[in-house]
Design a protein around this motif. Sequence first.
Motif, mmCIF file in Angstrom:
data_model
loop_
_atom_site.group_PDB
_atom_site.id
_atom_site.type_symbol
_atom_site.label_atom_id
_atom_site.label_comp_id
_atom_site.label_asym_id
_atom_site.label_seq_id
_atom_site.Cartn_x
_atom_site.Cartn_y
_atom_site.Cartn_z
ATOM 1 N N SER A 9 0.816 -1.211 0.000
ATOM 2 C CA SER A 9 0.000 0.000 0.000
ATOM 3 C C SER A 9 0.859 1.275 0.000
ATOM 4 O O SER A 9 0.396 2.339 -0.389
ATOM 5 C CB SER A 9 -0.943 0.002 1.201
ATOM 6 O OG SER A 9 -0.195 -0.230 2.355
ATOM 7 N N TYR A 10 2.129 1.140 0.434
ATOM 8 C CA TYR A 10 2.991 2.328 0.433
ATOM 9 C C TYR A 10 3.161 2.878 -0.991
ATOM 10 O O TYR A 10 3.379 4.070 -1.182
ATOM 11 C CB TYR A 10 4.349 2.022 1.069
ATOM 12 C CG TYR A 10 5.111 0.886 0.426
ATOM 13 C CD1 TYR A 10 4.929 -0.422 0.854
ATOM 14 C CD2 TYR A 10 6.001 1.117 -0.612
ATOM 15 C CE1 TYR A 10 5.617 -1.478 0.265
ATOM 16 C CE2 TYR A 10 6.700 0.073 -1.199
ATOM 17 C CZ TYR A 10 6.499 -1.215 -0.766
ATOM 18 O OH TYR A 10 7.180 -2.246 -1.362
ATOM 19 N N ALA A 64 20.855 2.159 -7.770
ATOM 20 C CA ALA A 64 20.874 3.144 -6.690
ATOM 21 C C ALA A 64 20.931 4.515 -7.350
ATOM 22 O O ALA A 64 21.130 4.618 -8.568
ATOM 23 C CB ALA A 64 22.093 2.913 -5.806
ATOM 24 N N ALA A 65 20.745 5.564 -6.570
ATOM 25 C CA ALA A 65 20.761 6.906 -7.171
ATOM 26 C C ALA A 65 21.247 7.948 -6.180
ATOM 27 O O ALA A 65 21.071 7.806 -4.966
ATOM 28 C CB ALA A 65 19.357 7.275 -7.646
ATOM 29 N N TYR A 95 5.618 10.150 -6.813
ATOM 30 C CA TYR A 95 6.356 9.642 -7.977
ATOM 31 C C TYR A 95 6.385 10.647 -9.132
ATOM 32 O O TYR A 95 7.098 10.451 -10.102
ATOM 33 C CB TYR A 95 5.727 8.327 -8.481
ATOM 34 C CG TYR A 95 6.142 7.124 -7.666
ATOM 35 C CD1 TYR A 95 7.324 6.442 -7.950
ATOM 36 C CD2 TYR A 95 5.366 6.661 -6.615
ATOM 37 C CE1 TYR A 95 7.715 5.343 -7.202
ATOM 38 C CE2 TYR A 95 5.739 5.554 -5.860
ATOM 39 C CZ TYR A 95 6.918 4.900 -6.168
ATOM 40 O OH TYR A 95 7.303 3.815 -5.425
ATOM 41 N N GLN A 96 5.584 11.713 -8.994
ATOM 42 C CA GLN A 96 5.443 12.637 -10.126
ATOM 43 C C GLN A 96 6.716 13.400 -10.463
ATOM 44 O O GLN A 96 6.906 13.836 -11.593
ATOM 45 C CB GLN A 96 4.306 13.617 -9.861
ATOM 46 C CG GLN A 96 2.976 12.921 -9.967
ATOM 47 C CD GLN A 96 1.823 13.866 -9.983
ATOM 48 O OE1 GLN A 96 2.006 15.076 -10.007
ATOM 49 N NE2 GLN A 96 0.622 13.331 -9.962
ATOM 50 N N HIS A 97 7.555 13.592 -9.469
ATOM 51 C CA HIS A 97 8.781 14.350 -9.755
ATOM 52 C C HIS A 97 9.805 14.069 -8.648
ATOM 53 O O HIS A 97 9.427 13.976 -7.474
ATOM 54 C CB HIS A 97 8.476 15.859 -9.808
ATOM 55 C CG HIS A 97 9.551 16.643 -10.506
ATOM 56 N ND1 HIS A 97 10.757 16.932 -9.902
ATOM 57 C CD2 HIS A 97 9.612 17.166 -11.748
ATOM 58 C CE1 HIS A 97 11.509 17.614 -10.750
ATOM 59 N NE2 HIS A 97 10.844 17.767 -11.888
ATOM 60 N N PRO A 98 11.098 13.940 -8.996
ATOM 61 C CA PRO A 98 12.125 13.707 -7.962
ATOM 62 C C PRO A 98 12.209 14.828 -6.924
ATOM 63 O O PRO A 98 12.803 14.658 -5.866
ATOM 64 C CB PRO A 98 13.430 13.613 -8.771
ATOM 65 C CG PRO A 98 13.022 13.275 -10.159
ATOM 66 C CD PRO A 98 11.668 13.893 -10.361
ATOM 67 N N ASN A 99 11.558 15.965 -7.210
ATOM 68 C CA ASN A 99 11.469 17.053 -6.215
ATOM 69 C C ASN A 99 10.862 16.593 -4.909
ATOM 70 O O ASN A 99 11.082 17.185 -3.860
ATOM 71 C CB ASN A 99 10.512 18.142 -6.745
ATOM 72 C CG ASN A 99 11.270 19.137 -7.565
ATOM 73 O OD1 ASN A 99 12.464 19.254 -7.398
ATOM 74 N ND2 ASN A 99 10.569 19.834 -8.448
ATOM 75 N N SER A 100 10.026 15.554 -4.995
ATOM 76 C CA SER A 100 9.371 15.063 -3.775
ATOM 77 C C SER A 100 10.398 14.411 -2.852
ATOM 78 O O SER A 100 10.138 14.217 -1.676
ATOM 79 C CB SER A 100 8.265 14.073 -4.125
ATOM 80 O OG SER A 100 8.837 12.928 -4.724
ATOM 81 N N THR A 156 14.005 2.604 -1.712
ATOM 82 C CA THR A 156 12.998 2.875 -0.693
ATOM 83 C C THR A 156 12.295 4.217 -0.922
ATOM 84 O O THR A 156 11.356 4.539 -0.209
ATOM 85 C CB THR A 156 13.631 2.895 0.717
ATOM 86 O OG1 THR A 156 14.823 3.671 0.646
ATOM 87 C CG2 THR A 156 13.958 1.504 1.205
ATOM 88 N N ALA A 157 12.747 4.983 -1.904
ATOM 89 C CA ALA A 157 12.145 6.306 -2.146
ATOM 90 C C ALA A 157 11.176 6.214 -3.329
ATOM 91 O O ALA A 157 11.269 5.302 -4.148
ATOM 92 C CB ALA A 157 13.245 7.312 -2.448
#
Length: 369
Positions: free
Chosen positions: A47-48, A163-164, A56-61, A128-129
């Motif tokens: 559910s996460y 990884a990033a 997920y819309q933008h790496p800004n999150s 995990t992100a």
Amino acid sequence: MPDMKEDLKQRAAELGFVLSGVAAAASPGRLSALNRWLDSGFHGEMSYLETRREAYQHPNSIVDGCRSLLMLALPYDSSGAKEQASKIARYARGQNDYHDIIHARLKRLKTWLLEREPRAKVRGIVDTAPLLEREFAEIAGLGWVAKNTMLINRRWGSYFFLAAILTDIELTPDTPHEKSFCGTCTACLDSCPTNAFPEPFVLDATKCISYQTIENRDEVAKEVKPHFHDWMFGCDICQEVCPWNKHPKECDSELLPEQESFNPVELLELTEEEFRERFRKTPFWRPRRRGMLRNAILSVGAQKLPGAISALQRLLRDEEELLRMSAAWSLMQLDAQSHQVALQAALVKEDSPEVRENLRELLGRAEQA
Ligand code: SF4
Ligand code: SF4
């Protein structure tokens, strides 16, 4: 800032990352596919993923003001399975949790960046992100997202972790990988024992052995149980059959597989404390003893391993309902006629309505057989 990028990639290579590439931060093109996937319920109990749909819309999150993503790959064991009674997915065969190993190296990359840009925002992530890592890896030129949904690189196949490093530093993007080398091949789709691919590039996680053995904390779906074969933690079949994984590649030195072979019957004997001591720092800790014992029980049942009978009979009295139900299922796979009496005895003493229902169903099926 091209020099900074090349130096950063060089530093990543020194830390063992065999592939690296930069993608500009942007909204991922596969967002609508992610939304369709979530709407179809293919994520099951994860559910996460649903909760973080917006993120997920933008790496800004993940990093406020994010401009660049350095995408990285670290290879794990790609050799054949060792002789063992039950299989563990290759990525989980090391002695330590890969998150710890990779985070330690990302931390060193972050330190290196901050020494040069002290005011920069930098964050290292390992699965995990809320980031579509495979898509960004494709944009960064690391490989293509294949029909089995994995990222494949022509040199390294798909047995590697992604990884990033996310940062607000502007780095020159690399050239995206635009060509798929899957061609007309459908080996992964055809070989999945549970038909978990409703179509190419789409995985119904609820049918996948990997999801069922790791993410699902409760009873395994009826249609998946008989197909566990010899898998006990994850499944590599749709990667094993891929021609791009035909030849084993070098494995990172910290991710080498543990030498010991794995016997599921041995796992069935472990107490809570023994389990903790042995597996606390490994990926097996994620499903905990309850989940791993369930997997081991189902695996010995699916393989019909006679050496497990006494342990299974004892588990019919375990305090966990899930383990009682799983043990009953496995005993019936081993020999339905011989174990009916044990199940009838368990039914008489059973308090839980769910387990009672389960036992009745198994006994009913045995009578009809
Ligand atoms: Fe199917 Fe195994 Fe691949 Fe899951 S990991 S999709 S069960 S082949
Ligand atoms: Fe692509 Fe074939 Fe590999 Fe599947 S098995 S990912 S179709 S190359």
